[in-house]
Design a protein around this motif. Structure first.
Motif, PDB file in Angstrom:
ATOM      1  N   ALA A  94       0.829  -1.205   0.000  1.00  0.00           N
ATOM      2  CA  ALA A  94       0.000   0.000   0.000  1.00  0.00           C
ATOM      3  C   ALA A  94       0.864   1.256   0.000  1.00  0.00           C
ATOM      4  O   ALA A  94       0.612   2.200  -0.761  1.00  0.00           O
ATOM      5  CB  ALA A  94      -0.936  -0.011   1.200  1.00  0.00           C
ATOM      6  N   ALA A  95       1.899   1.286   0.827  1.00  0.00           N
ATOM      7  CA  ALA A  95       2.789   2.452   0.877  1.00  0.00           C
ATOM      8  C   ALA A  95       3.450   2.670  -0.478  1.00  0.00           C
ATOM      9  O   ALA A  95       3.543   3.805  -0.961  1.00  0.00           O
ATOM     10  CB  ALA A  95       3.840   2.265   1.966  1.00  0.00           C
ATOM     11  N   HIS A  96       3.900   1.602  -1.100  1.00  0.00           N
ATOM     12  CA  HIS A  96       4.542   1.652  -2.409  1.00  0.00           C
ATOM     13  C   HIS A  96       3.583   2.291  -3.422  1.00  0.00           C
ATOM     14  O   HIS A  96       3.950   3.205  -4.158  1.00  0.00           O
ATOM     15  CB  HIS A  96       4.907   0.223  -2.824  1.00  0.00           C
ATOM     16  N   ALA A  97       2.350   1.804  -3.450  1.00  0.00           N
ATOM     17  CA  ALA A  97       1.352   2.324  -4.392  1.00  0.00           C
ATOM     18  C   ALA A  97       0.994   3.774  -4.081  1.00  0.00           C
ATOM     19  O   ALA A  97       0.872   4.594  -5.000  1.00  0.00           O
ATOM     20  CB  ALA A  97       0.108   1.448  -4.363  1.00  0.00           C
ATOM     21  N   LEU A  98       0.837   4.090  -2.814  1.00  0.00           N
ATOM     22  CA  LEU A  98       0.404   5.437  -2.435  1.00  0.00           C
ATOM     23  C   LEU A  98       1.423   6.518  -2.779  1.00  0.00           C
ATOM     24  O   LEU A  98       1.041   7.647  -3.085  1.00  0.00           O
ATOM     25  CB  LEU A  98       0.059   5.481  -0.947  1.00  0.00           C
ATOM     26  N   VAL A  99       2.714   6.188  -2.752  1.00  0.00           N
ATOM     27  CA  VAL A  99       3.724   7.189  -3.121  1.00  0.00           C
ATOM     28  C   VAL A  99       4.083   7.111  -4.604  1.00  0.00           C
ATOM     29  O   VAL A  99       4.863   7.921  -5.086  1.00  0.00           O
ATOM     30  CB  VAL A  99       4.999   7.134  -2.243  1.00  0.00           C
ATOM     31  N   GLY A 100       3.515   6.150  -5.338  1.00  0.00           N
ATOM     32  CA  GLY A 100       3.695   6.086  -6.777  1.00  0.00           C
ATOM     33  C   GLY A 100       5.001   5.504  -7.263  1.00  0.00           C
ATOM     34  O   GLY A 100       5.500   5.896  -8.319  1.00  0.00           O
ATOM     35  N   LEU A 101       5.551   4.552  -6.504  1.00  0.00           N
ATOM     36  CA  LEU A 101       6.775   3.885  -6.954  1.00  0.00           C
ATOM     37  C   LEU A 101       6.457   2.920  -8.099  1.00  0.00           C
ATOM     38  O   LEU A 101       5.324   2.468  -8.243  1.00  0.00           O
ATOM     39  CB  LEU A 101       7.430   3.135  -5.798  1.00  0.00           C
ATOM     40  N   GLY A 102       7.472   2.582  -8.876  1.00  0.00           N
ATOM     41  CA  GLY A 102       7.313   1.709 -10.036  1.00  0.00           C
ATOM     42  C   GLY A 102       7.450   0.236  -9.717  1.00  0.00           C
ATOM     43  O   GLY A 102       7.004  -0.237  -8.674  1.00  0.00           O
ATOM     44  N   ARG A 103       8.113  -0.481 -10.591  1.00  0.00           N
ATOM     45  CA  ARG A 103       8.253  -1.938 -10.563  1.00  0.00           C
ATOM     46  C   ARG A 103       8.830  -2.454  -9.247  1.00  0.00           C
ATOM     47  O   ARG A 103       9.678  -1.809  -8.635  1.00  0.00           O
ATOM     48  CB  ARG A 103       9.165  -2.309 -11.729  1.00  0.00           C
ATOM     49  N   ILE A 104       8.390  -3.649  -8.870  1.00  0.00           N
ATOM     50  CA  ILE A 104       8.922  -4.366  -7.709  1.00  0.00           C
ATOM     51  C   ILE A 104       9.465  -5.705  -8.196  1.00  0.00           C
ATOM     52  O   ILE A 104       8.784  -6.437  -8.915  1.00  0.00           O
ATOM     53  CB  ILE A 104       7.830  -4.635  -6.646  1.00  0.00           C
ATOM     54  N   VAL A 105      10.693  -6.028  -7.787  1.00  0.00           N
ATOM     55  CA  VAL A 105      11.307  -7.312  -8.099  1.00  0.00           C
ATOM     56  C   VAL A 105      11.675  -7.971  -6.777  1.00  0.00           C
ATOM     57  O   VAL A 105      12.361  -7.374  -5.957  1.00  0.00           O
ATOM     58  CB  VAL A 105      12.575  -7.140  -8.974  1.00  0.00           C
ATOM     59  N   PHE A 106      11.196  -9.202  -6.567  1.00  0.00           N
ATOM     60  CA  PHE A 106      11.463  -9.878  -5.298  1.00  0.00           C
ATOM     61  C   PHE A 106      12.085 -11.252  -5.511  1.00  0.00           C
ATOM     62  O   PHE A 106      11.781 -11.947  -6.471  1.00  0.00           O
ATOM     63  CB  PHE A 106      10.198  -9.977  -4.438  1.00  0.00           C
ATOM     64  N   ALA A 107      12.982 -11.612  -4.581  1.00  0.00           N
ATOM     65  CA  ALA A 107      13.667 -12.899  -4.655  1.00  0.00           C
ATOM     66  C   ALA A 107      12.759 -14.050  -4.231  1.00  0.00           C
ATOM     67  O   ALA A 107      12.835 -15.146  -4.785  1.00  0.00           O
ATOM     68  CB  ALA A 107      14.928 -12.882  -3.790  1.00  0.00           C
ATOM     69  N   SER A 108      11.911 -13.810  -3.221  1.00  0.00           N
ATOM     70  CA  SER A 108      10.998 -14.844  -2.728  1.00  0.00           C
ATOM     71  C   SER A 108       9.611 -14.241  -2.571  1.00  0.00           C
ATOM     72  O   SER A 108       9.460 -13.044  -2.310  1.00  0.00           O
ATOM     73  CB  SER A 108      11.497 -15.418  -1.399  1.00  0.00           C
ATOM     74  N   SER A 109       8.596 -15.078  -2.707  1.00  0.00           N
ATOM     75  CA  SER A 109       7.214 -14.597  -2.679  1.00  0.00           C
ATOM     76  C   SER A 109       6.603 -14.695  -1.286  1.00  0.00           C
ATOM     77  O   SER A 109       7.088 -15.429  -0.422  1.00  0.00           O
ATOM     78  CB  SER A 109       6.362 -15.404  -3.659  1.00  0.00           C
ATOM     79  N   GLY A 110       5.518 -13.974  -1.115  1.00  0.00           N
ATOM     80  CA  GLY A 110       4.764 -14.060   0.133  1.00  0.00           C
ATOM     81  C   GLY A 110       4.201 -15.453   0.348  1.00  0.00           C
ATOM     82  O   GLY A 110       4.150 -15.939   1.479  1.00  0.00           O
ATOM     83  N   ALA A 111       3.781 -16.111  -0.722  1.00  0.00           N
ATOM     84  CA  ALA A 111       3.266 -17.480  -0.599  1.00  0.00           C
ATOM     85  C   ALA A 111       4.364 -18.430  -0.124  1.00  0.00           C
ATOM     86  O   ALA A 111       4.115 -19.299   0.719  1.00  0.00           O
ATOM     87  CB  ALA A 111       2.681 -17.945  -1.934  1.00  0.00           C
ATOM     88  N   GLN A 112       5.566 -18.262  -0.656  1.00  0.00           N
ATOM     89  CA  GLN A 112       6.682 -19.086  -0.187  1.00  0.00           C
ATOM     90  C   GLN A 112       6.943 -18.828   1.290  1.00  0.00           C
ATOM     91  O   GLN A 112       7.116 -19.769   2.065  1.00  0.00           O
ATOM     92  CB  GLN A 112       7.949 -18.779  -0.992  1.00  0.00           C
ATOM     93  N   TYR A 113       6.982 -17.560   1.672  1.00  0.00           N
ATOM     94  CA  TYR A 113       7.225 -17.189   3.071  1.00  0.00           C
ATOM     95  C   TYR A 113       6.195 -17.850   3.980  1.00  0.00           C
ATOM     96  O   TYR A 113       6.553 -18.446   5.007  1.00  0.00           O
ATOM     97  CB  TYR A 113       7.192 -15.669   3.215  1.00  0.00           C
ATOM     98  N   ALA A 114       4.920 -17.772   3.625  1.00  0.00           N
ATOM     99  CA  ALA A 114       3.863 -18.372   4.443  1.00  0.00           C
ATOM    100  C   ALA A 114       4.065 -19.882   4.574  1.00  0.00           C
ATOM    101  O   ALA A 114       3.917 -20.442   5.670  1.00  0.00           O
ATOM    102  CB  ALA A 114       2.492 -18.055   3.848  1.00  0.00           C
ATOM    103  N   ALA A 115       4.419 -20.532   3.481  1.00  0.00           N
ATOM    104  CA  ALA A 115       4.649 -21.981   3.519  1.00  0.00           C
ATOM    105  C   ALA A 115       5.857 -22.322   4.392  1.00  0.00           C
ATOM    106  O   ALA A 115       5.812 -23.271   5.185  1.00  0.00           O
ATOM    107  CB  ALA A 115       4.845 -22.526   2.102  1.00  0.00           C
ATOM    108  N   TRP A 116       6.936 -21.541   4.269  1.00  0.00           N
ATOM    109  CA  TRP A 116       8.124 -21.793   5.080  1.00  0.00           C
ATOM    110  C   TRP A 116       7.813 -21.633   6.558  1.00  0.00           C
ATOM    111  O   TRP A 116       8.229 -22.446   7.383  1.00  0.00           O
ATOM    112  CB  TRP A 116       9.252 -20.851   4.697  1.00  0.00           C
TER     113      TRP A 116
END
Length: 171
Positions: A94-116
């Motif tokens: 939400a913070a990212h969207a609200l300030v208007g930042l661009g692309r996000i690249v992540f090494a691991s996903s939220g779904a992976q984190y939850a499973a781990w």
């Protein structure tokens, strides 16, 4: 996402994020690290997780959003890329969207984190684990990155060992 979807610069910046995440673990924090890169490829801001002091909002992605809002023009923010060891949580998305930042690249996903975390016996946190695109559907995202996600998993296991006895993987 395929390996070919990430260029050498993406991998370099993600490795920087993983180093920041390792520093966070060494400092007693959770393993998250992020960098903000401008359209010219320069790192403009970097941070690591800092929640061990009691403020659960001290995520590096949230710090990036605050810094960008204070230091970059709207056009610079939109052209920037945020790299992070783990996919943004809903607050950071939400913070990212609200300030208007661009692309996000992540090494691991939220779904992976939850499973781990489930495998490690760690109870879910107080906020629903929504993906970036569920919270901010207009933001372009890329991730996870095969191989780098395994490095992030190891950091999460190391951090969790401080708090609870771990079951061996697969048990």
């Amino acid at each position: 996402m395929k390996d070919s979807d990430f260029d050498d610069d993406d991998i370099t910046h993600l490795r920087h994020c993983i180093q920041l995440a390792a520093t966070a673990v060494e400092a007693g924090d959770e393993p998250f690290g992020s960098v903000l890169v401008d359209s010219a490829g320069r790192v403009r801001f970097s941070d690591r997780n800092r929640i061990s002091g009691g403020d659960a909002t001290r995520h590096p992605e949230f710090a990036i959003a605050r810094w960008a809002a204070e230091n970059l023009t709207p056009d610079e923010r939109a052209a920037a890329t945020v790299y992070t060891s783990g996919e943004h949580c809903p607050m950071c998305s939400a913070a990212h969207a609200l300030v208007g930042l661009g692309r996000i690249v992540f090494a691991s996903s939220g779904a992976q984190y939850a499973a781990w975390m489930a495998e490690l016996g760690v109870a879910p946190g107080p906020v629903a684990g929504l993906s970036i695109t569920q919270v901010a559907p207009g933001i372009p995202v890329a991730g996870p990155v095969p191989g780098l996600d395994d490095e992030v998993r190891e950091l999460h296991e190391r951090a969790a060992r401080r708090c609870l006895p771990l079951r061996p993987r697969g048990s």
